[in-house]
Structure formats: C-alpha cells, structure tokens
Write a protein that holds these residues in place. Structure first.
Motif, mmCIF file in Angstrom:
data_model
loop_
_atom_site.group_PDB
_atom_site.id
_atom_site.type_symbol
_atom_site.label_atom_id
_atom_site.label_comp_id
_atom_site.label_asym_id
_atom_site.label_seq_id
_atom_site.Cartn_x
_atom_site.Cartn_y
_atom_site.Cartn_z
ATOM 1 N N ASP A 30 105.594 -29.532 69.188
ATOM 2 C CA ASP A 30 106.690 -30.503 69.208
ATOM 3 C C ASP A 30 106.502 -31.553 68.114
ATOM 4 O OD1 ASP A 30 108.083 -29.423 71.354
ATOM 5 O OD2 ASP A 30 106.862 -30.505 72.815
ATOM 6 N N PHE A 31 107.620 -32.014 67.580
ATOM 7 C CA PHE A 31 107.627 -33.163 66.676
ATOM 8 C C PHE A 31 107.980 -34.391 67.503
ATOM 9 C CE2 PHE A 31 110.050 -36.209 64.143
ATOM 10 C CZ PHE A 31 109.196 -36.421 63.078
ATOM 11 N N LEU A 32 107.238 -35.480 67.301
ATOM 12 C CA LEU A 32 107.472 -36.716 68.041
ATOM 13 C C LEU A 32 107.594 -37.889 67.076
ATOM 14 C CD1 LEU A 32 104.704 -36.397 70.815
ATOM 15 C CD2 LEU A 32 107.091 -35.659 70.959
ATOM 16 N N ALA A 33 108.573 -38.735 67.296
ATOM 17 C CA ALA A 33 108.720 -39.946 66.485
ATOM 18 C C ALA A 33 109.259 -41.074 67.351
ATOM 19 C CB ALA A 33 109.659 -39.698 65.308
ATOM 20 N N GLU A 34 108.629 -42.243 67.215
ATOM 21 C CA GLU A 34 109.108 -43.442 67.904
ATOM 22 C C GLU A 34 108.801 -44.643 67.028
ATOM 23 O OE1 GLU A 34 108.724 -45.800 72.187
ATOM 24 O OE2 GLU A 34 107.913 -43.773 71.937
ATOM 25 N N LEU A 62 114.061 -42.679 68.093
ATOM 26 C CA LEU A 62 113.306 -41.927 69.088
ATOM 27 C C LEU A 62 113.699 -40.464 68.947
ATOM 28 C CD1 LEU A 62 111.351 -42.012 71.515
ATOM 29 C CD2 LEU A 62 113.356 -42.306 72.991
ATOM 30 N N VAL A 63 112.749 -39.614 68.586
ATOM 31 C CA VAL A 63 113.040 -38.195 68.357
ATOM 32 C C VAL A 63 111.967 -37.341 69.005
ATOM 33 C CG1 VAL A 63 113.401 -36.365 66.647
ATOM 34 C CG2 VAL A 63 114.166 -38.691 66.148
ATOM 35 N N GLU A 64 112.409 -36.307 69.704
ATOM 36 C CA GLU A 64 111.531 -35.254 70.205
ATOM 37 C C GLU A 64 112.198 -33.923 69.918
ATOM 38 O OE1 GLU A 64 110.351 -35.673 74.248
ATOM 39 O OE2 GLU A 64 109.917 -37.817 74.070
ATOM 40 N N ALA A 65 111.464 -33.017 69.269
ATOM 41 C CA ALA A 65 112.058 -31.727 68.908
ATOM 42 C C ALA A 65 110.998 -30.644 68.902
ATOM 43 C CB ALA A 65 112.717 -31.814 67.531
ATOM 44 N N SER A 66 111.390 -29.454 69.320
ATOM 45 C CA SER A 66 110.490 -28.306 69.279
ATOM 46 C C SER A 66 110.530 -27.676 67.889
ATOM 47 C CB SER A 66 110.927 -27.264 70.315
ATOM 48 O OG SER A 66 110.192 -26.067 70.142
ATOM 49 N N LEU A 67 109.363 -27.307 67.397
ATOM 50 C CA LEU A 67 109.254 -26.649 66.094
ATOM 51 C C LEU A 67 108.915 -25.169 66.250
ATOM 52 C CD1 LEU A 67 107.165 -29.383 64.207
ATOM 53 C CD2 LEU A 67 109.657 -29.135 64.293
ATOM 54 N N LYS A 68 109.193 -24.606 67.414
ATOM 55 C CA LYS A 68 108.781 -23.232 67.707
ATOM 56 C C LYS A 68 109.750 -22.171 67.197
ATOM 57 C CE LYS A 68 106.043 -24.274 71.844
ATOM 58 N NZ LYS A 68 105.909 -24.046 73.306
ATOM 59 N N ASP A 75 117.018 -27.292 70.070
ATOM 60 C CA ASP A 75 115.595 -27.624 70.158
ATOM 61 C C ASP A 75 115.318 -29.103 69.886
ATOM 62 O OD1 ASP A 75 114.954 -25.046 70.817
ATOM 63 O OD2 ASP A 75 114.351 -24.449 68.802
ATOM 64 N N VAL A 76 116.369 -29.850 69.552
ATOM 65 C CA VAL A 76 116.230 -31.305 69.397
ATOM 66 C C VAL A 76 116.472 -31.913 70.772
ATOM 67 C CG1 VAL A 76 117.047 -33.378 68.223
ATOM 68 C CG2 VAL A 76 117.022 -31.176 67.008
ATOM 69 N N LYS A 77 115.399 -32.239 71.455
ATOM 70 C CA LYS A 77 115.487 -32.668 72.848
ATOM 71 C C LYS A 77 115.999 -34.095 72.976
ATOM 72 C CE LYS A 77 111.389 -29.812 73.574
ATOM 73 N NZ LYS A 77 109.939 -29.820 73.929
ATOM 74 N N LYS A 108 122.778 -31.485 61.664
ATOM 75 C CA LYS A 108 121.669 -30.700 61.154
ATOM 76 C C LYS A 108 120.342 -31.396 61.443
ATOM 77 C CE LYS A 108 123.496 -27.079 59.139
ATOM 78 N NZ LYS A 108 123.131 -25.698 59.523
ATOM 79 N N ALA A 109 119.314 -30.581 61.664
ATOM 80 C CA ALA A 109 117.941 -31.088 61.746
ATOM 81 C C ALA A 109 117.100 -30.248 60.789
ATOM 82 C CB ALA A 109 117.406 -30.982 63.171
#
Length: 300
Positions: free
Chosen positions: A165-169, A178-184, A236-238, A255-256
């Motif tokens: 997962d990618f995490l940003a705060e 605030l971002v949470e996204a799967s990179l799978k 996948d962008v939670k 887009k992400a």
C-alpha cells in the motif's frame, strides 16, 4: 550519456552533510527580510546553477477534473493560459488539477513534499507547463513570496507498506492530504510526452507564490525518466482526501499515477531559467552534462 551514468552523477551531487548545513543556515537566514534572503540565495545560485534533484520511488500523482476552467486563470502568472492535458498516451485530454506526493533528496533540502498544480500553456514559448499553486513540506523550501521557507507540515507520512500500500498524510494550517492506495494491480503505461517532458522543462509558480512572471524554471533529465509509469486503478485508491483549492480539487478523481522507481534530474537553481523547447534539445543538454565540473548547491 547512459541513464545509469546520469543517475549516478545526480546522486553524487547530493551531499547529505551539505544539505544539513543548508538546513541549519535557513534557521538563521529566515529572520532576515525576504529581499535579503533572495539576494543571498541568488548569489549561491550563480556558483551552482543546477541542483541535484532525486524524486524517490513511489511518487504518487492524483489527477482531478476541473469544471470551472475560468477560475484557473486567476491563479496563473502573466503569459499563461489553462491548457488541456492527459497523463498517458491514448487518454482523453481534460483540464486538470494535479496533486503530487513524494519524498525527495536534493542538493539543498531533503524530506517529504506535496505539490498542487494546474496545467497551462506558456504563451511566449508555446510549451505546456506545470504551474505550482502551493505546496506542503516537512523540510525547507524557497519561493519568491516566502523566501527561505520553514516547513509548513510538522509531521509527514509518505511511505509504502510491506502489504503493498501507498500511504500519505500531510497537514498544514489550511491544507490537508490523506491518501491510501493499493499498488498490487498497476498497469505500466506510456506517459504523454507533452505533459511529462515538455511540461517539466517549463515549470512556474502561481501568481501568489512567484509573482507576475511565475519565477519560471526547468528540470534537466534524460527523456527515459518520463517514458512510463504505473496507471493505478481508481478502485485501488481507498482514500483520496485533498483539502486545498476547493474550486479545483473538489472535482472528479480521474487518474492515479505512480512512479515505482527513482527519477534523477537537475533542477535550475533559484533565479536560473533554462529553456530547451524540444525533446531533442533536452536530451542533448542532459547528455552533455559534465558532473565533474558541477558544484553542489551551497558548496564553496
């Protein structure tokens, strides 16, 4: 010059000890009037017109569609107009507000950074340009308005997890990301050259940060750095919360984009404005760089 040689050259321009000295110096210089800070910074830039600039792996970009294009013009410096753009080859062009979130180490600062942009055309050069509207950072910065700017974020999270997962705060007094996204499940896709190559040789600040002329600058890099990136499925962008410029970032997330590798570039030092005008000119300039003769920013 190969990508390997260029990457090594840029990395060797970033001296952690010198960066530490620059951070310490900023705590003293920030007490001076901005006009004096600018004079000191420009004096250093004359000795080192280029600064090593390394964007660390997993830089993340969120593209938001903008409905009210007229409002974009208010933030643009003189000589710029809103412009349609696209992230990947084959995509539909739209008016975008873009947020980038990344960790970076450069010849002058080291830390986490998030930047808010819109895309515009430089009427004088006819180049597509990234216009920085504002930014969040847990490290020092420099712009025309604030001079040597202290961090505006006390604690920042920009990282990935062992679960993919990618995490940003990041949060300042007025803005928040605030971002949470799967990179799978990414798809590696070819990037649009106009946005990622032309645009990164014509970067400006908003009228608010850079004055009427936008304080234009360029990045120097081998075009391969902007050849491809991951297209992250929006499912996948939670979490994608962006509290800034509501007229721009309250639109639809379109887009992400994620770069799963480090990007190695040379940034114009403050007050320097390199102009290339074409991909061929950019490549020629990057291949001719003599790293043995380039001084690190702040180096005596």
């Amino acid at each position: 010059m190969s990508v390997t040689d260029f990457s090594k050259g840029v990395e060797q321009m970033v001296d952690p000890m010198q960066v530490g000295k620059t951070h310490h110096l900023q705590t003293k210089l920030k007490k001076l009037p901005v006009c004096l800070q600018r004079k000191i910074v420009l004096s250093s830039a004359k000795k080192a017109s280029k600064m090593g600039f390394v964007v660390e792996p997993y830089a993340f970009f969120l593209f938001y569609e903008v409905d009210n294009v007229a409002k974009l013009q208010n933030d643009l410096p003189d000589g710029f107009v809103p412009m349609l753009s696209k992230a990947f080859t084959g995509d539909e062009e739209k008016y975008y507000g873009i947020v980038s979130i990344f960790r970076v180490h450069t010849g002058a600062f080291w830390g986490a950074r998030a930047e808010f942009y819109t895309i515009a055309k430089n009427i004088e050069t006819n180049l597509m340009s990234w216009v920085i509207l504002d930014y969040l950072s847990d490290t020092i910065s420099y712009d025309e308005k604030y001079g040597l700017r202290s961090p505006n974020v006390k604690k920042a999270v920009v990282t990935t997890t062992c679960e993919g997962d990618f995490l940003a705060e990041m949060k300042s007094e007025k803005e928040k990301i605030l971002v949470e996204a799967s990179l799978k499940h990414p798809e590696m896709r070819k990037l649009d050259e106009k946005l990622w190559i032309d645009g990164n040789t014509s970067i400006a600040y908003s009228k608010e940060l850079g004055g009427d002329d936008g304080d234009l600058f360029s990045l120097t890099f081998l075009p391969e750095e902007m050849k491809e990136a991951w297209d992250i499925p929006l499912k996948d962008v939670k979490v994608a919360e962006v509290k800034a410029f509501p007229e721009i970032f309250k639109g639809k997330l379109s887009k992400a984009v994620c770069f799963p590798f480090a990007q190695h570039m040379l940034s114009d030092s403050p007050g320097t404005n390199t102009h290339y005008g074409s991909k061929a000119a950019l490549r020629a300039a990057a291949e001719k760089v003599n790293f043995s003769k380039l001084k690190s920013f702040g180096e005596k």
